[in-house]
Scaffold this motif. Structure first.
Motif, PDB file in Angstrom:
ATOM      1  N   THR A 136       0.816  -1.216   0.000  1.00 36.66           N
ATOM      2  CA  THR A 136       0.000   0.000   0.000  1.00 36.66           C
ATOM      3  C   THR A 136       0.847   1.262   0.000  1.00 36.66           C
ATOM      4  O   THR A 136       0.320   2.366  -0.178  1.00 36.66           O
ATOM      5  N   HIS A 137       2.165   1.116   0.206  1.00 36.46           N
ATOM      6  CA  HIS A 137       3.066   2.279   0.180  1.00 36.46           C
ATOM      7  C   HIS A 137       3.496   2.642  -1.235  1.00 36.46           C
ATOM      8  O   HIS A 137       4.258   3.593  -1.424  1.00 36.46           O
ATOM      9  N   TYR A 138       3.014   1.885  -2.223  1.00 42.72           N
ATOM     10  CA  TYR A 138       3.445   2.085  -3.610  1.00 42.72           C
ATOM     11  C   TYR A 138       2.232   2.222  -4.512  1.00 42.72           C
ATOM     12  O   TYR A 138       1.155   1.718  -4.222  1.00 42.72           O
ATOM     13  N   ALA A 157       8.713  15.399 -19.788  1.00 44.64           N
ATOM     14  CA  ALA A 157       7.768  16.488 -20.091  1.00 44.64           C
ATOM     15  C   ALA A 157       6.560  16.464 -19.163  1.00 44.64           C
ATOM     16  O   ALA A 157       6.021  17.526 -18.799  1.00 44.64           O
ATOM     17  N   GLU A 158       6.121  15.280 -18.761  1.00 47.32           N
ATOM     18  CA  GLU A 158       4.931  15.145 -17.913  1.00 47.32           C
ATOM     19  C   GLU A 158       5.247  15.248 -16.424  1.00 47.32           C
ATOM     20  O   GLU A 158       4.360  15.076 -15.586  1.00 47.32           O
ATOM     21  N   GLY A 159       6.508  15.501 -16.084  1.00 47.76           N
ATOM     22  CA  GLY A 159       6.859  15.722 -14.688  1.00 47.76           C
ATOM     23  C   GLY A 159       7.134  14.467 -13.887  1.00 47.76           C
ATOM     24  O   GLY A 159       7.288  14.529 -12.664  1.00 47.76           O
ATOM     25  N   TYR A 160       7.228  13.315 -14.557  1.00 49.60           N
ATOM     26  CA  TYR A 160       7.553  12.086 -13.833  1.00 49.60           C
ATOM     27  C   TYR A 160       9.038  12.014 -13.473  1.00 49.60           C
ATOM     28  O   TYR A 160       9.425  11.239 -12.590  1.00 49.60           O
ATOM     29  N   GLY A 190      13.182   7.371  -3.908  1.00 45.32           N
ATOM     30  CA  GLY A 190      12.536   8.426  -4.679  1.00 45.32           C
ATOM     31  C   GLY A 190      12.495   8.233  -6.167  1.00 45.32           C
ATOM     32  O   GLY A 190      11.984   9.090  -6.899  1.00 45.32           O
ATOM     33  N   PHE A 191      13.017   7.118  -6.670  1.00 41.82           N
ATOM     34  CA  PHE A 191      13.013   6.870  -8.114  1.00 41.82           C
ATOM     35  C   PHE A 191      11.614   6.521  -8.610  1.00 41.82           C
ATOM     36  O   PHE A 191      10.809   5.916  -7.892  1.00 41.82           O
ATOM     37  N   VAL A 192      11.361   6.869  -9.854  1.00 39.52           N
ATOM     38  CA  VAL A 192      10.253   6.310 -10.617  1.00 39.52           C
ATOM     39  C   VAL A 192      10.833   5.172 -11.457  1.00 39.52           C
ATOM     40  O   VAL A 192      11.855   5.342 -12.134  1.00 39.52           O
ATOM     41  N   TYR A 193      10.213   4.009 -11.378  1.00 32.90           N
ATOM     42  CA  TYR A 193      10.625   2.854 -12.172  1.00 32.90           C
ATOM     43  C   TYR A 193       9.679   2.743 -13.352  1.00 32.90           C
ATOM     44  O   TYR A 193       8.459   2.691 -13.183  1.00 32.90           O
ATOM     45  N   LEU A 231       4.501   2.191 -14.825  1.00 29.44           N
ATOM     46  CA  LEU A 231       5.237   2.992 -13.851  1.00 29.44           C
ATOM     47  C   LEU A 231       5.008   2.472 -12.435  1.00 29.44           C
ATOM     48  O   LEU A 231       3.915   2.013 -12.095  1.00 29.44           O
ATOM     49  N   LEU A 232       6.048   2.581 -11.634  1.00 27.63           N
ATOM     50  CA  LEU A 232       5.968   2.279 -10.199  1.00 27.63           C
ATOM     51  C   LEU A 232       6.640   3.410  -9.444  1.00 27.63           C
ATOM     52  O   LEU A 232       7.739   3.847  -9.807  1.00 27.63           O
ATOM     53  N   TYR A 233       5.970   3.890  -8.382  1.00 28.51           N
ATOM     54  CA  TYR A 233       6.558   4.927  -7.536  1.00 28.51           C
ATOM     55  C   TYR A 233       5.937   4.867  -6.145  1.00 28.51           C
ATOM     56  O   TYR A 233       4.933   4.170  -5.927  1.00 28.51           O
ATOM     57  N   LYS A 234       6.521   5.594  -5.215  1.00 30.28           N
ATOM     58  CA  LYS A 234       5.981   5.602  -3.860  1.00 30.28           C
ATOM     59  C   LYS A 234       4.660   6.359  -3.818  1.00 30.28           C
ATOM     60  O   LYS A 234       4.394   7.234  -4.648  1.00 30.28           O
ATOM     61  N   LYS A 235       3.855   6.021  -2.822  1.00 32.83           N
ATOM     62  CA  LYS A 235       2.517   6.596  -2.710  1.00 32.83           C
ATOM     63  C   LYS A 235       2.566   8.120  -2.592  1.00 32.83           C
ATOM     64  O   LYS A 235       1.694   8.819  -3.102  1.00 32.83           O
TER      65      LYS A 235
END
Length: 686
Positions: free
Chosen positions: A417-419, A522-525, A479-482, A438-442
């Protein structure tokens, strides 16, 4: 004082082609014996330089290694499956690198260990079991072992009751095994000792002289891969031949090991099929007049005559049939639609009454698990997503009841639930929409400040699905976006997605990857100065091409066992796999393909420019992508690049294409990769 990067010497050499010569001053790094002192000295110098340049990262590597290993339940086991009188499973013990293959009698009784790979691997730098099969009477084990990572296996036999190996042993093989019904005869594939291609199917009878084993089939067209196995009902021995654009299956009753193989359908260019057997007929998945594949059937008595094939399930432009499984009462199909992998179940008595296996998420992967027996109403399947650990379910195809058999246990305080996971669509250069997982923290904020770790493969029609991967949490937690870029060259969106990313369309693969990066920035990810890419093998080719085409868009790239010397390799038919690949990359003996491949081949396109930081890996014994491809590429980059970014080359001197053989050793290599990335961000802690 900073370590000095190795500089490989140059030696004049011209690569011949029908269209002229190309100077290759680093060609001397190729040594098929892998014993040349000058070559080994250079590789060892690169390894020493890697150690010097990363010495300061060791505390971070240790921290990451502890995190990654700490998420693994070490004393784990697979979900058992039934076959015959036994329940089979794989288990690991705490602290052990390798699996234990075992079984128990279904009627009750003690565990029987088939293979303890930890014991077999003792004292060896590399050890891997490539395949194993139990005889129909369940008394004898045939298994394939590899001692150096070159995927050239030795076939051995073991008496399961005593745990002792029999005298029979055969070397220089592919990993395929097929037992005949007599419990004495085994079919296997012998490889060409030079090209390593699978060329001959042979037959061995236990206790006989292996040197006299007869050849039952020999393949002379070296553009075909070959395998041997049994149909899922164990009624037939099946020789499967496959090239990029065609297939051929030859079958023999398992009860008649001395009989002659029959053609299911003769090969034909641009005609692909595969097949399985049930109840006196063959069910066939084919692209015959069906780019996304359809299912057909033919009776045993009519095999060899494609005109007798009958339609079973029609072609659908929106659904790609990836595979199927046969049960007594049901047909199960693993398919793709809108880029997702899902499972459809159809009762034989009315194929129009299809149902889909339920999912709890919008983006997920569902595919078949082990289903070794046809006489059951229960289908076992795997389910996963970027936030849901790998789960094994069984579903009752009659009632729809779904039972979770096991979910991968992730330790270290993991809480899904943290992701969060998302699916977005990036516009390609030609307007095509590329799916991105995409995977990132909540608590992620889409404000253009996050670092990005972007992975892709994009070749051979291999789809890169959004499976759960616990290792990547070490980046996401920082803090990465995967991102997984589902670029063309894979098959996520159907057969056309693959066709648009191979041969004279191959550059779409590279521009798609760059387009995904541009979109996510461009989309801020992601922050434009914190973008990292990773790919291996053909995905390493992707990294090499991207490094040449858009170096300024990446802070760092990781290329594992990269295929980077495309033209020279594809001109040389003595190199393993070359001839199999002509319909994937093209034959450079034809000018259109020569010119096109040369235009993107990473080694040939290295130029005087700034490059991102690069981490490159290889294995000295790699038979898939030979070590000298990345070695030459790194050597050339060292002389051409105009930047001061790190260029690190790590060579495993004992292993092949898959890296080290132990599970913790492989995870340690991942920790080293992540430490390389984090060090570039000056982000040594959590």
């Amino acid at each position: 004082m900073a370590a000095e990067a190795p500089q490989a010497q140059t030696k004049a050499y011209d690569v011949e082609s029908p269209f002229g010569k190309r100077a290759d001053p680093y060609y001397w790094l190729r040594d098929d014996s892998r014993k040349d002192p000058a070559m080994l000295a250079y590789l060892n110098a690169e390894n020493q330089y890697y150690q010097q340049m990363t010495a300061g990262q060791q505390p971070l590597v240790d921290q990451l290694d502890k995190e990654i290993v700490g998420r693994i339940k070490q004393d784990d086991s697979s979900v058992p499956y039934d076959k015959g009188d036994y329940t089979y499973y794989t288990r690991f013990e705490t602290g052990q690198q390798y699996p234990i293959y075992a079984r128990k009698p279904k009627a009750g009784g003690a565990e029987q260990i088939l293979l303890n790979v930890n014991t077999l691997a003792q004292g060896k730098d590399f050890y891997q079991i490539g395949n194993w099969e139990v005889s129909p009477d369940q008394k004898t084990l045939a298994y394939m072992e590899d001692l150096n990572g070159r995927r050239q296996y030795s076939l051995k036999f073991r008496d399961i009751a005593t745990g002792k190996d029999l005298p029979d042993q055969i070397t220089g093989l592919s990993a395929s095994i097929a037992w005949a019904a007599d419990n004495k005869t085994v079919f296997y594939i012998e490889n060409d000792p030079v090209t390593l291609l699978s060329t001959k199917v042979k037959k061995h009878r236990l206790g006989s002289d292996a040197a006299k084993n007869p050849v039952v089939y020999e393949e002379t067209d070296h553009s075909f891969y070959m395998g041997v196995g049994t149909s899922s009902d164990d009624a037939y021995i099946v020789i499967g031949l496959e090239s990029t654009v065609s297939n051929e299956f030859r079958v023999l009753s398992a009860a008649e090991p001395n009989g002659q193989f029959q053609l299911l359908a003769p090969r034909q260019r641009d005609f692909k099929y595969d097949a399985d057997h049930q109840a006196g007929r063959w069910v066939i998945r084919t692209d015959w007049q069906a780019p996304n594949y359809r299912l057909m059937t033919v009776a045993d008595k009519d095999i060899g005559d494609r005109s007798k094939w009958q339609s079973l399930l029609a072609h659908d432009d929106g659904i790609f049939i990836e595979s199927f499984q046969l049960f007594d009462q049901y047909l199960a199909i693993n398919e793709r639609s809108d880029g997702l992998s899902r499972i459809r179940v159809l009762p034989w008595k009315d194929l129009s009454k299809a149902t889909y296996v339920a999912s709890d998420e919008a983006s997920y992967v569902a595919d078949f698990e082990t289903n070794p027996e046809q006489n059951t109403d229960w289908l076992r399947y795997n389910y996963s997503s970027l936030t849901t650990p790998n789960s094994v379910y069984k579903v009752n195809m009659k009632t729809g009841e779904r039972v979770l058999l096991k979910q991968q246990q992730v330790l270290g305080g993991f809480d899904q639930t943290h992701y969060k996971t998302a699916r977005v669509w990036a516009p390609a250069k030609d307007g095509s929409k590329i799916p991105v997982s995409l995977l990132y923290k909540k608590d992620f904020k889409q404000d253009g400040t996050a670092p990005l770790y972007q992975y892709s493969y994009g070749s051979y029609g291999n789809s890169t699905d959004p499976y759960f991967r616990s290792t990547v949490l070490s980046l996401v937690d920082r803090g990465f976006v995967y991102a997984i870029a589902h670029i063309r060259g894979g098959q996520e969106m159907g057969r056309h997605w693959y066709e648009q990313g191979k041969l004279l369309n191959k550059i779409n693969t590279f521009t798609d990857y760059i387009a995904v990066t541009d979109y996510l920035v461009a989309e801020g990810y992601a922050a434009k100065d914190k973008v990292f890419g990773m790919g291996g093998s053909a995905g390493g080719l992707l990294m090499g091409a991207v490094a040449n085409m858009a170096p300024q868009k990446y802070r760092g790239l990781v290329a594992h066992v990269p295929f980077v010397d495309v033209v020279t390799t594809m001109l040389d038919e003595s190199i393993p796999l070359t001839t199999n690949e002509f319909d994937e990359w093209g034959n450079p003996k034809q000018k259109a393909f020569y010119d096109y491949m040369l235009s993107y081949s990473p080694y040939d396109q290295v130029k005087k420019q700034a490059y991102p930081a690069l981490l490159v890996t290889t294995g000295l014994h790699d038979s898939q992508v030979q070590y000298f491809e990345p070695a030459k590429w790194v050597a050339k980059l060292r002389t051409m690049k105009t930047d001061s970014n790190p260029l690190l080359f790590k060579i495993n001197m004992e292993a092949g294409h898959g890296g080290k053989s132990g599970r913790f050793a492989r995870l340690h290599e991942t920790a080293q990769e992540y430490a390389f990335i984090l060090s570039l961000l000056n982000q040594p802690g959590s």
